[in-house]
Design an enzyme around this catalytic site. Structure first.
Site, PDB file in Angstrom:
ATOM      1  N   ILE A  34       0.819  -1.212   0.000  1.00 44.61           N
ATOM      2  CA  ILE A  34       0.000   0.000   0.000  1.00 44.61           C
ATOM      3  C   ILE A  34       0.859   1.272   0.000  1.00 44.61           C
ATOM      4  O   ILE A  34       0.386   2.347  -0.389  1.00 44.61           O
ATOM      5  CB  ILE A  34      -0.954  -0.028   1.231  1.00 44.61           C
ATOM      6  CG1 ILE A  34      -2.187   0.815   0.982  1.00 44.61           C
ATOM      7  CG2 ILE A  34      -0.256   0.367   2.509  1.00 44.61           C
ATOM      8  CD1 ILE A  34      -3.307   0.561   1.997  1.00 44.61           C
ATOM      9  N   ASN A  91      11.365  -8.666   7.152  1.00 49.41           N
ATOM     10  CA  ASN A  91      11.700  -8.051   8.435  1.00 49.41           C
ATOM     11  C   ASN A  91      11.178  -8.935   9.555  1.00 49.41           C
ATOM     12  O   ASN A  91      10.090  -9.505   9.452  1.00 49.41           O
ATOM     13  CB  ASN A  91      11.069  -6.664   8.540  1.00 49.41           C
ATOM     14  CG  ASN A  91      11.652  -5.702   7.523  1.00 49.41           C
ATOM     15  OD1 ASN A  91      12.852  -5.674   7.307  1.00 49.41           O
ATOM     16  ND2 ASN A  91      10.795  -4.913   6.885  1.00 49.41           N
ATOM     17  N   GLU A  99       6.492  -4.480  11.085  1.00 43.09           N
ATOM     18  CA  GLU A  99       5.278  -3.767  11.518  1.00 43.09           C
ATOM     19  C   GLU A  99       4.058  -4.688  11.574  1.00 43.09           C
ATOM     20  O   GLU A  99       3.224  -4.538  12.457  1.00 43.09           O
ATOM     21  CB  GLU A  99       4.979  -2.601  10.570  1.00 43.09           C
ATOM     22  CG  GLU A  99       5.982  -1.471  10.698  1.00 43.09           C
ATOM     23  CD  GLU A  99       5.816  -0.413   9.632  1.00 43.09           C
ATOM     24  OE1 GLU A  99       4.835  -0.469   8.865  1.00 43.09           O
ATOM     25  OE2 GLU A  99       6.692   0.468   9.565  1.00 43.09           O
ATOM     26  N   HIS A 104       5.778 -12.009   5.889  1.00 36.86           N
ATOM     27  CA  HIS A 104       5.636 -11.489   4.524  1.00 36.86           C
ATOM     28  C   HIS A 104       7.019 -11.277   3.930  1.00 36.86           C
ATOM     29  O   HIS A 104       7.934 -10.824   4.614  1.00 36.86           O
ATOM     30  CB  HIS A 104       4.822 -10.194   4.472  1.00 36.86           C
ATOM     31  CG  HIS A 104       5.219  -9.153   5.473  1.00 36.86           C
ATOM     32  ND1 HIS A 104       4.909  -9.259   6.809  1.00 36.86           N
ATOM     33  CD2 HIS A 104       5.909  -7.997   5.332  1.00 36.86           C
ATOM     34  CE1 HIS A 104       5.377  -8.200   7.450  1.00 36.86           C
ATOM     35  NE2 HIS A 104       5.997  -7.422   6.584  1.00 36.86           N
ATOM     36  N   HIS A 106       8.894  -9.114   1.184  1.00 33.07           N
ATOM     37  CA  HIS A 106       8.806  -7.955   0.293  1.00 33.07           C
ATOM     38  C   HIS A 106       9.556  -8.293  -0.993  1.00 33.07           C
ATOM     39  O   HIS A 106      10.701  -8.768  -0.941  1.00 33.07           O
ATOM     40  CB  HIS A 106       9.506  -6.738   0.910  1.00 33.07           C
ATOM     41  CG  HIS A 106       8.886  -6.203   2.155  1.00 33.07           C
ATOM     42  ND1 HIS A 106       8.112  -5.073   2.180  1.00 33.07           N
ATOM     43  CD2 HIS A 106       8.958  -6.620   3.447  1.00 33.07           C
ATOM     44  CE1 HIS A 106       7.726  -4.812   3.414  1.00 33.07           C
ATOM     45  NE2 HIS A 106       8.239  -5.732   4.216  1.00 33.07           N
TER      46      HIS A 106
END
Ligand code: AMP
Length: 122
Positions: A34, A91, A99, A104, A106
């Site tokens: 997003i 991460n 976060e 996930h 990236h």
């Protein structure tokens, strides 16, 4: 860390929040970030409830791991990033500045990328 069923990616997987889907199969979902940090910035998430790579690598089945990793590669091919190259990054936890507490990967590409690690902001 216990998995939080109300994290935003869990809501996307349940269809409670929309996403800009790039690819999906029984193992994983890929969608556009997003807040993109590169010309192409896509996230690939496993369908199972795993907090991060540490959790996934210890607790996912061999089939889940193979299916997820293959989907990361498929997504890069769908996005047309494999010829010029791209970056895959995940991460983990506080020091990794994670976060969203659902694993996930990236995928960044579509342009020449900067150095891998920048000094932390003050
Ligand atoms: P991380 O810091 O590795 O946990 O990255 C979380 C990423 O999720 C950030 O790049 C956010 O821009 C992205 N993100 C957060 N909410 C959404 C959403 N609803 N749809 C797509 N990407 C999101």
């Amino acid at each position: 860390m216990a998995y939080d069923e109300n994290n935003i990616f869990a809501k996307i997987l349940r269809g409670e929040i929309p996403c800009d889907k790039v690819h999906e199969n029984s193992h994983a979902l890929a969608f556009k970030d997003i807040n993109p940090q590169a010309a192409i910035h896509v996230l690939v998430i496993p369908k199972g409830a795993y907090v991060d790579l540490t959790d996934f690598s210890a607790n996912a089945s061999a089939e889940e791991i193979a299916g997820f990793i293959r989907t990361v590669g498929e997504t890069a091919r769908i996005l047309g990033m494999t010829t010029d190259g791209y970056r895959a990054l995940t991460n983990i936890g506080e020091f990794g500045r994670q976060e969203v507490p659902h694993l996930h990967i990236h995928l960044f590409g579509g342009q020449q990328l900067g150095r891998m690690i920048k000094p932390p902001e003050k």
